[in-house]
Write a protein that holds these residues in place. Structure first.
Motif, PDB file in Angstrom:
ATOM      1  N   ILE A  73       0.862  -1.177   0.000  1.00  0.00           N
ATOM      2  CA  ILE A  73       0.000   0.000   0.000  1.00  0.00           C
ATOM      3  C   ILE A  73       0.903   1.233   0.000  1.00  0.00           C
ATOM      4  CG2 ILE A  73      -1.693   1.322   1.310  1.00  0.00           C
ATOM      5  CD1 ILE A  73      -2.755  -1.345   2.396  1.00  0.00           C
ATOM      6  N   VAL A  74       0.630   2.175  -0.911  1.00  0.00           N
ATOM      7  CA  VAL A  74       1.413   3.413  -0.952  1.00  0.00           C
ATOM      8  C   VAL A  74       0.496   4.623  -0.971  1.00  0.00           C
ATOM      9  CG1 VAL A  74       3.373   2.345  -2.134  1.00  0.00           C
ATOM     10  CG2 VAL A  74       1.628   3.501  -3.461  1.00  0.00           C
ATOM     11  N   ARG A  75       1.056   5.719  -0.502  1.00  0.00           N
ATOM     12  CA  ARG A  75       0.418   7.037  -0.563  1.00  0.00           C
ATOM     13  C   ARG A  75       1.472   8.008  -1.079  1.00  0.00           C
ATOM     14  NH1 ARG A  75      -0.768   4.628   4.012  1.00  0.00           N
ATOM     15  NH2 ARG A  75      -2.926   4.131   4.481  1.00  0.00           N
ATOM     16  N   ARG A  76       1.062   8.871  -1.982  1.00  0.00           N
ATOM     17  CA  ARG A  76       1.981   9.878  -2.514  1.00  0.00           C
ATOM     18  C   ARG A  76       1.832  11.157  -1.710  1.00  0.00           C
ATOM     19  NH1 ARG A  76       5.077   8.502  -6.794  1.00  0.00           N
ATOM     20  NH2 ARG A  76       4.396   6.638  -7.831  1.00  0.00           N
ATOM     21  N   PRO A  77       2.862  11.927  -1.523  1.00  0.00           N
ATOM     22  CA  PRO A  77       4.200  11.652  -2.036  1.00  0.00           C
ATOM     23  C   PRO A  77       4.829  10.478  -1.283  1.00  0.00           C
ATOM     24  CG  PRO A  77       4.275  13.575  -0.609  1.00  0.00           C
ATOM     25  CD  PRO A  77       2.828  13.171  -0.719  1.00  0.00           C
ATOM     26  N   LEU A  78       5.666   9.745  -1.994  1.00  0.00           N
ATOM     27  CA  LEU A  78       6.332   8.609  -1.387  1.00  0.00           C
ATOM     28  C   LEU A  78       7.272   9.075  -0.274  1.00  0.00           C
ATOM     29  CD1 LEU A  78       7.310   6.515  -4.541  1.00  0.00           C
ATOM     30  CD2 LEU A  78       5.351   6.160  -3.015  1.00  0.00           C
ATOM     31  N   THR A  79       7.332   8.304   0.786  1.00  0.00           N
ATOM     32  CA  THR A  79       8.285   8.587   1.860  1.00  0.00           C
ATOM     33  C   THR A  79       9.699   8.293   1.346  1.00  0.00           C
ATOM     34  OG1 THR A  79       8.203   6.325   2.702  1.00  0.00           O
ATOM     35  CG2 THR A  79       6.604   7.914   3.634  1.00  0.00           C
TER      36      THR A  79
END
Length: 170
Positions: A73-79
């Motif tokens: 699972i990702v959320r932008r902006p990427l860490t």
């Protein structure tokens, strides 16, 4: 039951058919990765043999017809840590034979996946991975008598909601 050392590694050695991982955190703070994450963030060139032993594990399973699949699972902006995964880690895993899928929830709600990282081995064994809020792993727990229908449903939902890393990245 808390897992560590050889007891933990045995799950990866002894896969009969498949291994699936759901990754829900945006940052993992793993002591074994501290130097490579620092090097990545400093712009150091990736070592040629980076993750070679893990890639051998993946390719050996793939050659034997066993699957290794991961949904992140990702959320932008990427860490910064996710950028490290996308640049240094995931491409080598995919090249070795891992099916790496991305579930981007930046502009949509979570499709119903748990907030719990886990590995599922051979569709019969579940291990929860526990983390502090900063991403430091604090334990691995073998789940006794897991509701396999629920874990299989989460796996299927993650994969239905995902796109392959190679598609997502481009």
């Amino acid at each position: 039951m808390l897992l560590d050392g050889d007891a933990w590694q045995a799950y990866f050695r002894d896969i009969k058919r498949s291994a699936f991982r759901l990754e829900v955190h945006q940052t993992y703070t793993m002591p074994a990765e501290a130097d490579t994450v620092r090097d990545f963030l400093a712009g150091v060139r990736q070592p040629d043999d980076f993750n070679a032993s893990w890639h051998r594990t993946i390719s050996d399973h793939a050659a034997a017809g066993r699957t290794m699949t991961r949904a992140k699972i990702v959320r932008r902006p990427l860490t910064p840590y996710s950028r490290y995964l996308f640049e240094w880690c995931i491409p080598g895993n995919v090249a070795a034979g891992e099916d790496y899928q991305i579930v981007d929830v930046t502009d949509r709600p979570n499709p119903g996946l748990p907030e719990q990282d886990f590995w599922m081995f051979d569709e019969s064994t579940v291990v929860h991975l526990h983390y502090r809020p900063d991403g430091t792993q604090i334990g691995r727990e073998l789940i006794q008598d897991p509701d396999m229908g629920q874990y299989l449903a989460w796996r299927d939902l993650a994969l239905e909601s995902a796109v392959p890393f190679s598609v997502y990245r481009t």
